[in-house]
Scaffold this motif. Sequence first.
Motif, mmCIF file in Angstrom:
data_model
loop_
_atom_site.group_PDB
_atom_site.id
_atom_site.type_symbol
_atom_site.label_atom_id
_atom_site.label_comp_id
_atom_site.label_asym_id
_atom_site.label_seq_id
_atom_site.Cartn_x
_atom_site.Cartn_y
_atom_site.Cartn_z
ATOM 1 N N TYR A 154 -48.841 -26.987 20.010
ATOM 2 C CA TYR A 154 -48.029 -26.188 19.173
ATOM 3 C C TYR A 154 -46.908 -26.275 19.068
ATOM 4 C CZ TYR A 154 -51.282 -22.493 21.403
ATOM 5 O OH TYR A 154 -52.333 -21.620 20.965
ATOM 6 N N SER A 194 -47.348 -20.683 12.324
ATOM 7 C CA SER A 194 -47.348 -20.865 13.819
ATOM 8 C C SER A 194 -47.997 -22.873 14.186
ATOM 9 C CB SER A 194 -47.691 -20.142 14.928
ATOM 10 O OG SER A 194 -47.317 -18.867 14.231
ATOM 11 N N PRO A 219 -39.010 -14.217 12.942
ATOM 12 C CA PRO A 219 -40.074 -14.597 14.075
ATOM 13 C C PRO A 219 -41.237 -13.850 13.241
ATOM 14 C CG PRO A 219 -38.546 -12.696 14.784
ATOM 15 C CD PRO A 219 -37.864 -13.223 13.453
ATOM 16 N N ALA A 251 -45.627 -15.908 21.048
ATOM 17 C CA ALA A 251 -44.266 -17.141 19.922
ATOM 18 C C ALA A 251 -44.119 -18.050 20.641
ATOM 19 C CB ALA A 251 -43.717 -16.747 18.574
ATOM 20 N N LEU A 277 -42.002 -23.510 14.512
ATOM 21 C CA LEU A 277 -42.901 -22.962 12.537
ATOM 22 C C LEU A 277 -43.032 -23.853 11.906
ATOM 23 C CD1 LEU A 277 -40.167 -19.411 12.268
ATOM 24 C CD2 LEU A 277 -42.831 -20.247 11.920
ATOM 25 N N GLN A 332 -44.568 -16.202 12.569
ATOM 26 C CA GLN A 332 -45.075 -16.469 13.170
ATOM 27 C C GLN A 332 -46.918 -15.615 12.992
ATOM 28 O OE1 GLN A 332 -44.470 -19.093 14.891
ATOM 29 N NE2 GLN A 332 -43.339 -18.754 16.235
#
Length: 811
Positions: free
Chosen positions: A689, A682, A650, A660, A665, A653
């Motif tokens: 997204y 990200s 994580p 997140a 990713l 990100q």
Amino acid sequence: MAQDFREDFSNGLPANAWRGTDTAWIVEDGKLQSHWEQAKSSFYLGTAEVHAADSWQWWMKLGFNPSSQNYVDVFLVADTLNLLSPVVSGYFVRAGNTADEVSLYHVVKGQAPVKVIDGLDGLLNHASNIVQVRVSRHGGHWYLQCGTGAVATWDTVRTAVDSSGGAQGYFGFAVKQSTASFFDKHYFDDVVTGAWPDTTQTPPGTPPDTTQTPPVTPPDTTTPSPPDTTQTPPVTPPDTTTPSPPDTTQTPPVTPPPAHVSGREPLLYDVVIHEILTDPSPPAGLPPYRFIELKNRSGDTIQLQGCVLADAIRRCVVPAYALPPDSLLIICDKDADSSYRRLGATLSVPAFPAFKTADTIVLRNAHDALLHVIAYGKETYHNDAYAKGGHSLEMIDVSTPCSMAENWTASTAAMGGTPGHGNAADGHISPVVPDLLQAFPADSLHLLLSFAATLDSATANGLEHYHFQGGRLKVVKATVRTPLCNEVVLTLQTPLQQDSLYVLTTTGITDCNGLESGVKNEAAIALTAVPDSLDVVFNEVMYDPAPGMPQFIELYNRSNHAVDLSHVFLIMLDKEGNERPGLRLVAKPLLLMGGAYAIVSNDPQALCRQAICGMDGPRLTVHLPALSNEGAAMRLRYDTAGLDAFAYSPEMQFELLTGAKGISLERIDPDKPTQNAGNWHSAAADAGYSTPGRKNSQAMPVPGQASGWSVTPATFSPDLDGMDDLAVIHYVMPLPGFVGNITLFDANGHAVRELVRNSLLGTEGKFTWDGLGDNRRTLPAGIYIIYVMVFDRGGTVKYWKQPLVLAMKLQ
């Protein structure tokens, strides 16, 4: 009497049936696979019991080009279970050796083997080989025939005379391998041994030329009796791309019912498979036996006598039974008769098929005409828990019987199924049009086309429906593959060339409902190549999706070569760094073209309902384990060769994000190291997204492309007339990691619309303005100012502003 022996490895490797170098073998995807990682070694596996047989057949795949130090001996009859014994005697088929052939040998007490039938030289001279082998003997005569390739091409029946061997023995596989490049590349499946088959019934090879080989007179001076046709003849092992039913041209025709028996003979889709229980354990309420339910869709009484139900291994013949219109019939094994008779009309038969986890079930009439077919797998249940057993599969819409897997689902009935009654899943579906899913080069002269629906064979067999861009290739033969009729084999006039791209277009091909695809009827084709390390790489990971969206992994082919994804495995590592069992991305050959993306997800269909997916790349249904939000490591392999490795966390990100969840990713540059944390970012807000199956929102800009902002058109009119209704604000950023704010001002300097607020930008993207203010009302005509402010985590701030005219039609 020869003993029937069948093994499809659907129940793993039964210890009471097989013995040998036990640790050298595993069962993967229902196939026996070698797993002996010792160089310059030999290992074996044989049947635990002696069998009497006069015919043998099996399917095998050798994922390498064999040699004098890398081959397989398949023993038909051996006098000892130890197939590597220096004093073993018997007959065996050797696949490989220096001539790359499949030949029959006789060996006596450790002496040098004697070749009985010399196979075709060069048959296995390929980087990977799929082979189906049939061997039989009768009266001292031996017969050998091989089918090779993903699209099985059979050679002629080869014959010889040798009557010196015994009538019974052990059956098994003995492997010789030299180096690590041959580890884990031997696969076997669908072993069938049994009685002598009449070779005149053995297609598609040429019958033996008896004028050259005088028949040997049996010891009994009486005329030899013909083979017992009441026994089930050997069944052709399935094609590895899609399990196929037995080739019924080998089977003597079933006598049709007498004219006085009530009911007419069924025709296509008159009687259909309506419900099936493939795995009764653990029981949910149904009797602990498999069954098939048939439904009469016609308006006539149908006589079922002589109809055949078959899967890839076994077939059963239905006795006389008059099935009234719109009625159901349960068919099951003899042992299940009393249990199912309580639930509805039931007919029990001997040799009822023992279905595999993934299988194809075919129903034919007494004259071998197709009535109905279903191909299923775990995904057909649409419920992982129900797919484990105890729940039946039900047809949803009986009015579209030629629809494929989309017309089937797991029964939601409390007892796990509805035999003898209407289906719980009964409903309506919209038929799927026959989109061209892909064209795969089985070899340089044959293409295997896969379609999304069952085709009308009359149109699909026509050469006029297949065209290559620029007329680069010509099709000389088109053959619809039965029984599913969703694949077509094209034979080309000239061979495909390596590293060349071809584009095929299909026109005028309809499905069994008369529908034609007018949208997806084009496919890119190229000969495949074995990829080098980092040719195929990890490109995007969604490990913490938003509610309703499945997790996914995206792969990218950064090479110029096409890659066959059926050789690619995803391996997850546990917290200790140990590899979990590899996940094969797809069972059937599937192209990933150079520069293309592949989506790997538990449910790509659900994913693409939530996200904007690319249209061209493969979408692979793979049962991924839960991807940890704390990070995980994964590897990618082509067979046993490494392709890529990635450990995400994580911390990769964007640090200015408040959370997140629902943000994937993305890899920034496919040419930079995978494990470089700075090469991941990200996904952008304006891309939703995530970008499954399409170019990453954070991908490096094209070299030489100028960064900046622009708006088109300079004057727009949001009057919904279809002309310039939106103002499109484009941007190109020099690097990932910028956050943007966009505000619209009127000519007096008043802010009228906050269009974007602290939105994570990609390296390239766009926003649209519809002419509405913050109060969601249309603003008056006039000049407006677009004001953009962007900043990054290092404190860099940039501004841009541009006038824009909002126009309205005069009333």
